[in-house]
Structure formats: structure tokens, C-alpha cells
Design a protein around this motif. Structure first.
Motif, PDB file in Angstrom:
ATOM      1  N   ALA A 242       0.794  -1.080  -0.053  1.00 47.82           N
ATOM      2  CA  ALA A 242      -0.004  -0.098   0.045  1.00 47.82           C
ATOM      3  C   ALA A 242       0.977   1.379  -0.109  1.00 47.82           C
ATOM      4  O   ALA A 242       0.504   2.278  -0.771  1.00 47.82           O
ATOM      5  CB  ALA A 242      -1.020  -0.074   1.182  1.00 47.82           C
ATOM      6  N   LEU A 243       1.910   1.295   0.750  1.00 48.25           N
ATOM      7  CA  LEU A 243       2.812   2.359   0.835  1.00 48.25           C
ATOM      8  C   LEU A 243       3.628   2.564  -0.501  1.00 48.25           C
ATOM      9  O   LEU A 243       3.723   3.871  -0.923  1.00 48.25           O
ATOM     10  CB  LEU A 243       3.999   2.155   1.851  1.00 48.25           C
ATOM     11  CG  LEU A 243       3.445   2.314   3.547  1.00 48.25           C
ATOM     12  CD1 LEU A 243       4.485   2.154   4.435  1.00 48.25           C
ATOM     13  CD2 LEU A 243       2.938   3.633   3.799  1.00 48.25           C
ATOM     14  N   ASN A 244       4.065   1.497  -1.108  1.00 45.28           N
ATOM     15  CA  ASN A 244       4.524   1.590  -2.524  1.00 45.28           C
ATOM     16  C   ASN A 244       3.517   2.289  -3.499  1.00 45.28           C
ATOM     17  O   ASN A 244       3.812   2.928  -4.481  1.00 45.28           O
ATOM     18  CB  ASN A 244       4.923   0.319  -3.074  1.00 45.28           C
ATOM     19  CG  ASN A 244       6.205  -0.153  -2.256  1.00 45.28           C
ATOM     20  OD1 ASN A 244       7.026   0.488  -1.507  1.00 45.28           O
ATOM     21  ND2 ASN A 244       6.457  -1.667  -1.930  1.00 45.28           N
ATOM     22  N   ALA A 245       2.335   1.948  -3.505  1.00 48.28           N
ATOM     23  CA  ALA A 245       1.238   2.312  -4.054  1.00 48.28           C
ATOM     24  C   ALA A 245       1.130   3.610  -4.094  1.00 48.28           C
ATOM     25  O   ALA A 245       0.917   4.327  -4.993  1.00 48.28           O
ATOM     26  CB  ALA A 245      -0.156   1.579  -4.035  1.00 48.28           C
ATOM     27  N   GLN A 246       0.997   4.079  -2.768  1.00 42.19           N
ATOM     28  CA  GLN A 246       0.598   5.702  -2.333  1.00 42.19           C
ATOM     29  C   GLN A 246       2.040   6.401  -3.163  1.00 42.19           C
ATOM     30  O   GLN A 246       1.964   7.535  -3.596  1.00 42.19           O
ATOM     31  CB  GLN A 246       0.737   5.744  -1.111  1.00 42.19           C
ATOM     32  CG  GLN A 246      -0.431   5.403  -0.470  1.00 42.19           C
ATOM     33  CD  GLN A 246      -0.587   5.307   1.051  1.00 42.19           C
ATOM     34  OE1 GLN A 246       0.167   6.068   1.632  1.00 42.19           O
ATOM     35  NE2 GLN A 246      -1.698   4.673   1.592  1.00 42.19           N
ATOM     36  N   LEU A 247       3.315   5.897  -2.906  1.00 42.66           N
ATOM     37  CA  LEU A 247       4.243   6.502  -3.393  1.00 42.66           C
ATOM     38  C   LEU A 247       4.332   6.845  -5.058  1.00 42.66           C
ATOM     39  O   LEU A 247       4.659   7.735  -5.519  1.00 42.66           O
ATOM     40  CB  LEU A 247       5.733   5.810  -3.018  1.00 42.66           C
ATOM     41  CG  LEU A 247       7.140   6.662  -3.663  1.00 42.66           C
ATOM     42  CD1 LEU A 247       7.164   7.748  -2.820  1.00 42.66           C
ATOM     43  CD2 LEU A 247       8.276   5.424  -3.028  1.00 42.66           C
ATOM     44  N   SER A 269     -10.919  22.785 -17.532  1.00 45.23           N
ATOM     45  CA  SER A 269     -12.259  22.129 -17.315  1.00 45.23           C
ATOM     46  C   SER A 269     -12.298  20.780 -17.516  1.00 45.23           C
ATOM     47  O   SER A 269     -13.242  19.943 -17.474  1.00 45.23           O
ATOM     48  CB  SER A 269     -13.335  22.743 -18.700  1.00 45.23           C
ATOM     49  OG  SER A 269     -12.766  22.438 -19.744  1.00 45.23           O
ATOM     50  N   LYS A 270     -11.200  20.227 -18.240  1.00 46.99           N
ATOM     51  CA  LYS A 270     -11.095  18.846 -18.372  1.00 46.99           C
ATOM     52  C   LYS A 270     -10.269  18.072 -16.944  1.00 46.99           C
ATOM     53  O   LYS A 270      -9.542  18.135 -16.753  1.00 46.99           O
ATOM     54  CB  LYS A 270     -10.015  18.512 -19.566  1.00 46.99           C
ATOM     55  CG  LYS A 270      -9.830  17.418 -19.996  1.00 46.99           C
ATOM     56  CD  LYS A 270      -8.904  16.973 -21.134  1.00 46.99           C
ATOM     57  CE  LYS A 270      -8.641  15.625 -21.424  1.00 46.99           C
ATOM     58  NZ  LYS A 270      -7.672  15.354 -22.609  1.00 46.99           N
ATOM     59  N   THR A 271     -11.222  16.838 -16.904  1.00 48.00           N
ATOM     60  CA  THR A 271     -10.849  16.232 -15.662  1.00 48.00           C
ATOM     61  C   THR A 271      -9.847  15.272 -15.792  1.00 48.00           C
ATOM     62  O   THR A 271      -9.883  14.554 -16.865  1.00 48.00           O
ATOM     63  CB  THR A 271     -11.977  15.436 -15.208  1.00 48.00           C
ATOM     64  OG1 THR A 271     -12.967  16.306 -14.781  1.00 48.00           O
ATOM     65  CG2 THR A 271     -11.747  14.605 -13.831  1.00 48.00           C
ATOM     66  N   VAL A 272      -8.481  15.282 -15.279  1.00 49.40           N
ATOM     67  CA  VAL A 272      -7.732  14.324 -15.357  1.00 49.40           C
ATOM     68  C   VAL A 272      -7.736  13.042 -14.433  1.00 49.40           C
ATOM     69  O   VAL A 272      -7.532  13.539 -13.340  1.00 49.40           O
ATOM     70  CB  VAL A 272      -6.080  15.065 -15.553  1.00 49.40           C
ATOM     71  CG1 VAL A 272      -5.041  13.962 -15.417  1.00 49.40           C
ATOM     72  CG2 VAL A 272      -5.957  16.037 -16.231  1.00 49.40           C
ATOM     73  N   LYS A 273      -8.138  11.833 -14.905  1.00 48.76           N
ATOM     74  CA  LYS A 273      -8.181  10.887 -14.214  1.00 48.76           C
ATOM     75  C   LYS A 273      -6.895  10.274 -13.691  1.00 48.76           C
ATOM     76  O   LYS A 273      -5.760  10.090 -14.193  1.00 48.76           O
ATOM     77  CB  LYS A 273      -8.939   9.674 -14.727  1.00 48.76           C
ATOM     78  CG  LYS A 273     -10.439  10.179 -15.223  1.00 48.76           C
ATOM     79  CD  LYS A 273     -11.109   8.917 -15.644  1.00 48.76           C
ATOM     80  CE  LYS A 273     -12.538   9.428 -16.291  1.00 48.76           C
ATOM     81  NZ  LYS A 273     -12.993   8.084 -16.593  1.00 48.76           N
ATOM     82  N   GLU A 274      -6.833   9.914 -12.235  1.00 50.40           N
ATOM     83  CA  GLU A 274      -5.568   9.195 -11.694  1.00 50.40           C
ATOM     84  C   GLU A 274      -5.993   7.673 -11.589  1.00 50.40           C
ATOM     85  O   GLU A 274      -6.918   7.226 -10.868  1.00 50.40           O
ATOM     86  CB  GLU A 274      -5.198   9.720 -10.418  1.00 50.40           C
ATOM     87  CG  GLU A 274      -5.299  11.181 -10.362  1.00 50.40           C
ATOM     88  CD  GLU A 274      -5.367  11.711  -8.936  1.00 50.40           C
ATOM     89  OE1 GLU A 274      -5.184  11.146  -8.111  1.00 50.40           O
ATOM     90  OE2 GLU A 274      -5.751  13.191  -8.712  1.00 50.40           O
ATOM     91  N   TYR A 275      -5.109   6.910 -11.830  1.00 43.97           N
ATOM     92  CA  TYR A 275      -5.223   5.464 -11.949  1.00 43.97           C
ATOM     93  C   TYR A 275      -4.332   4.743 -10.722  1.00 43.97           C
ATOM     94  O   TYR A 275      -3.076   5.179 -10.927  1.00 43.97           O
ATOM     95  CB  TYR A 275      -5.059   4.863 -13.380  1.00 43.97           C
ATOM     96  CG  TYR A 275      -6.018   5.090 -14.242  1.00 43.97           C
ATOM     97  CD1 TYR A 275      -6.044   6.195 -15.343  1.00 43.97           C
ATOM     98  CD2 TYR A 275      -7.258   4.576 -14.317  1.00 43.97           C
ATOM     99  CE1 TYR A 275      -6.811   6.504 -15.903  1.00 43.97           C
ATOM    100  CE2 TYR A 275      -8.287   4.741 -15.412  1.00 43.97           C
ATOM    101  CZ  TYR A 275      -8.044   5.772 -16.201  1.00 43.97           C
ATOM    102  OH  TYR A 275      -9.129   6.124 -16.805  1.00 43.97           O
ATOM    103  N   VAL A 276      -4.614   3.974  -9.940  1.00 43.72           N
ATOM    104  CA  VAL A 276      -3.915   3.351  -9.178  1.00 43.72           C
ATOM    105  C   VAL A 276      -3.756   2.017  -9.581  1.00 43.72           C
ATOM    106  O   VAL A 276      -4.732   1.129  -9.871  1.00 43.72           O
ATOM    107  CB  VAL A 276      -4.775   3.306  -7.763  1.00 43.72           C
ATOM    108  CG1 VAL A 276      -3.621   2.412  -6.775  1.00 43.72           C
ATOM    109  CG2 VAL A 276      -5.035   4.472  -7.139  1.00 43.72           C
ATOM    110  N   THR A 277      -2.470   1.521 -10.073  1.00 37.23           N
ATOM    111  CA  THR A 277      -2.068   0.552 -10.694  1.00 37.23           C
ATOM    112  C   THR A 277      -1.894  -0.721  -9.880  1.00 37.23           C
ATOM    113  O   THR A 277      -2.312  -1.920 -10.119  1.00 37.23           O
ATOM    114  CB  THR A 277      -1.134   0.525 -11.723  1.00 37.23           C
ATOM    115  OG1 THR A 277       0.209   0.804 -10.817  1.00 37.23           O
ATOM    116  CG2 THR A 277      -1.133   1.588 -12.868  1.00 37.23           C
ATOM    117  N   ALA A 278      -1.542  -0.714  -8.869  1.00 37.11           N
ATOM    118  CA  ALA A 278      -1.388  -1.616  -7.608  1.00 37.11           C
ATOM    119  C   ALA A 278      -2.435  -2.284  -7.226  1.00 37.11           C
ATOM    120  O   ALA A 278      -3.206  -1.452  -6.387  1.00 37.11           O
ATOM    121  CB  ALA A 278      -0.121  -1.237  -6.582  1.00 37.11           C
TER     122      ALA A 278
END
Length: 382
Positions: A242-247, A269-278
Motif C-alpha cells: 500500500a505504501l509503495n502504491a501511494q508513493l 475544465s478537463k478532468t484528469v483521471k488518476e489510476y492506481v495500478t497496484a
């Protein structure tokens, strides 16, 4: 007599050592307590009936309530549980009995006592797993010892079997309902001549009894469960993941912000999505799928739920079991159950069920040690 005493000593020496090496509980392991823990004292009142070998060719009534063969009695016992399912007790019972040679009640009283060493087997803990709050325990027992007729000053060897039902009244007190059979040599009733040479039930003097009493637990009466070391290691690994994913997320966010700052006219106005891969792992104990091993695992899932709600994406929940234990059918059921359990927690955290996909992988051997495979993973998917 000497052989009986030696057998008792060996029982109290060998059984504790065996219990420490091999806990016979099938569904939940506990830490073996010290020798001075888990002792108990029992006091009971019984109704005993005697069936002598002298009556083998006679046709007396077999009812245990007939006055020529039955009398009240009392008993006391001191014992110890070496595990929740295995114990020993030393029991003395008797005082008033009958010598059955005819159907007359005159002059056939027989004052006696019987001393037994008995092994106790708590089937409720063996089959259902250790539960300190169990209200009813079924406890078969078997043992050996000797008895004495005080009226005729004779001794006899004997064996015993029976069933003890224990009903919990409080942490320290229980109600007992017990039935048992003492199979004695033929002179326990004082008659040593005219014995019919038969086999089976009729070859010995038999004492049947029904008893009600109380058990007082002395000192510590509970047990500590063995910690699941593999699960603890798995939880630690999950925290590192989880810590590695947060980093990784933080680094990705920094790069995104740098990119926005470098543009002359950023499109706000454009939303940039954040993807959590782990994926985030939620671990389970061996054979469990309804209860998560450590609720702290859900803390790491909360951020994924918030992300999914904010960006309108789906979360994929994948269930696993370890292939080293259980057959294919059991592992498939465990994996499905674990995935559905975690999916239920996601709904409780506020995520719509429509945004959750559930997959079962069954038994796998992806991770080492094998206990790491007893899990469900949560990750972002489109």
C-alpha cells in the motif's frame, strides 16, 4: 493394585506431553497453558443400579429403578484439561449399592466405593472449534481403576465408559448431567462363589448410573488462540504494498502537475483521471471467507473507493484460495466467498454495487508462503 497406580502416574505424565506436541483440536489451534491452569472440581449425586454375574441364568426384572438393585449415591472428582478437547480426571463414587442375588430387598445392601482414572474428550471443541462461550459441551470418557466393597472387605479391578454433558452457567461454574457404566470383577458385590462362567455382559458385575452435579473451574479456565504468523506476515506485506502504491501515485501526481504548469493555456475544465495500478490485498485465515483476518486491511481499500466514486470507474475484486490445502470445489467456494465478502465491504463504504466487478480464481500458488494466497484483491478497472 501396584499396576493401577503405575498406570495413573503414566497417564498424568505422558498425556500432558502428548497434548503439548499434538493438539487434537481439529478446527482451531490454541496455546497449551501451564500445568497449574484449567483444573476443575466436580461434585455429583447419582442413582446407581447393579447387575451381578450371579443373575445371568435368572430372570429378574432388568429395570434400574427396582429397589433390589438400585440405590442413591454421590461422587467427587478432580481433573484438568490439557487442551480444550483433551483432559483427565480422578473420580470417586459410591457409598450405597446392592448385591443382586434375589429379588428381595432385605439384607442385600452393599457399601462400596469405586476409584477411576478417566480420559475426557470434548467432542464439541474437537468438531466445532474452541469457543469459550459454548453453552453445551458433549464429553465422552473412558477409564480404569478399582473398587472396594466395604461391607465384605473385597477389592475388584474395573473399567468405565460414559458420557458427560456440561452446561455452562458462568465462567467458573457448569451443570453436569452424566451417564456411565462401570464393569467390575465379580467380587465387587461381595459374592465370590457360584459364579456362572459366561461371556460378555453377564460375565462381570456391572454398575450403571445416572448423575447430576456441578463443575467448578479452578484458576484460569480459558485458552489463547495460536497467532496466525503467516497472516501477520501477509498483513505486513500488504502495508508495504500500500505504501509503495501511494508513493507511485504521488510521483504520478507530481508529473501531472509539472505537465499542467508547463502549458501556456491549461484546459482546467478537463478532468484528469488518476489510476492506481497496484492492487490492494485483503487477507483471510485458513478455511475462512466470511471474516477478514485483520480489519485494518480495509483502511487501504477506502482510498480506492473514494477514487472510484470521484472518477466514476469500476473496482475489480478478485478472490483466491491457496491450492496447497482443500480440493478444487472447496477452493472455488472459498475464493468466491472472499471476493463477495470484500465486495460487501466496498458497498458499506459507499460504493455502488454497479461499480463493482467480482471474479474468482479458485486455488492458486502465486505467492510464497502459501498463506499469502488466502486473499481477495481490489484494483481499479474501467
Amino acid at each position: 493394585m501396584k499396576k493401577v497406580l503405575i498406570s495413573w502416574v503414566l497417564a498424568w505424565v505422558i498425556l500432558p506431553l502428548w497434548a503439548q506436541e499434538s493438539d487434537p483440536i481439529l478446527r482451531s489451534k490454541v496455546v497449551t497453558n501451564s500445568f497449574w491452569s484449567n483444573w476443575f472440581f466436580q461434585l455429583g449425586a447419582d442413582w446407581n443400579a447393579w447387575y451381578s454375574n450371579e443373575e445371568s441364568s435368572l430372570h429378574f426384572s432388568k429395570s434400574p429403578l427396582k429397589t433390589f438393585r438400585s440405590n442413591p449415591g454421590i461422587s467427587i472428582a478432580l481433573g484438568k484439561w490439557f487442551t480444550p478437547s483433551l483432559g483427565l480426571r480422578t473420580k470417586v463414587q459410591g457409598i450405597w449399592g446392592k448385591t443382586v442375588t434375589d429379588e428381595n430387598n432385605d439384607g442385600n445392601g452393599n457399601k462400596y466405593w469405586i476409584l477411576n482414572e478417566q480420559a475426557l474428550f470434548n467432542l464439541s471443541h474437537m468438531i466445532g472449534g474452541y469457543n469459550p462461550d459454548r453453552m453445551w459441551s458433549i464429553i465422552p470418557f473412558a477409564g480404569a481403576g478399582f473398587g472396594r466393597t466395604c461391607t465384605y472387605d473385597l477389592y475388584a479391578m474395573q473399567l468405565s465408559v460414559g458420557l458427560l454433558n456440561e452446561f455452562r452457567l458462568s465462567k467458573k461454574l457448569a451443570l453436569n448431567v452424566e451417564v456411565g457404566w462401570n464393569r467390575c470383577e465379580g467380587d465387587i458385590d461381595g459374592v465370590t462363589s457360584g459364579i456362572h462362567q459366561t461371556r460378555g455382559w453377564k460375565s462381570h458385575d456391572n454398575n450403571l448410573y445416572g448423575e447430576i452435579g456441578l463443575t467448578l473451574h479452578i484458576g484460569r479456565s480459558s485458552w489463547d488462540r495460536v497467532p496466525d504468523v503467516d497472516a501477520m506476515k501477509a498483513m505486513s506485506q500488504a502495508e508495504l504494498d500500500a505504501l509503495n502504491a501511494q508513493l507511485s501515485d504521488a510521483n504520478a501526481e507530481n508529473e501531472r502537475l509539472k505537465g499542467l504548469l508547463g502549458k501556456e493555456s491549461p484546459d482546467t475544465s478537463k478532468t484528469v483521471k488518476e489510476y492506481v495500478t497496484a492492487p490492494v490485498s485483503v487477507f483471510f485465515h485458513l478455511g475462512e471467507y466470511q471474516k477478514i483476518a485483520d480489519p485494518k486491511d480495509l483502511e487501504d481499500v477506502k482510498s480506492l473507493v473514494e477514487y472510484a466514486k470521484k472518477n466514476h470507474v469500476h473496482l475489480l475484486v478478485t478472490g483466491y484460495a491457496d491450492s496447497a490445502t482443500g480440493d478444487e470445489t472447496i477452493n472455488r467456494r472459498l475464493a468466491e466467498g472472499r471476493a463477495n465478502t470484500v465486495a460487501g465491504h466496498l458497498v458499506l463504504l459507499g460504493l455502488s454495487r454497479d461499480q463493482i466487478k467480482v471474479v474468482s480464481k479458485g486455488g492458486v500458488n502465486d505467492l510464497t508462503p502459501e498463506s499469502y494466497n488466502r486473499r481477495a484483491t481490489v484494483e481499479v478497472t474501467e
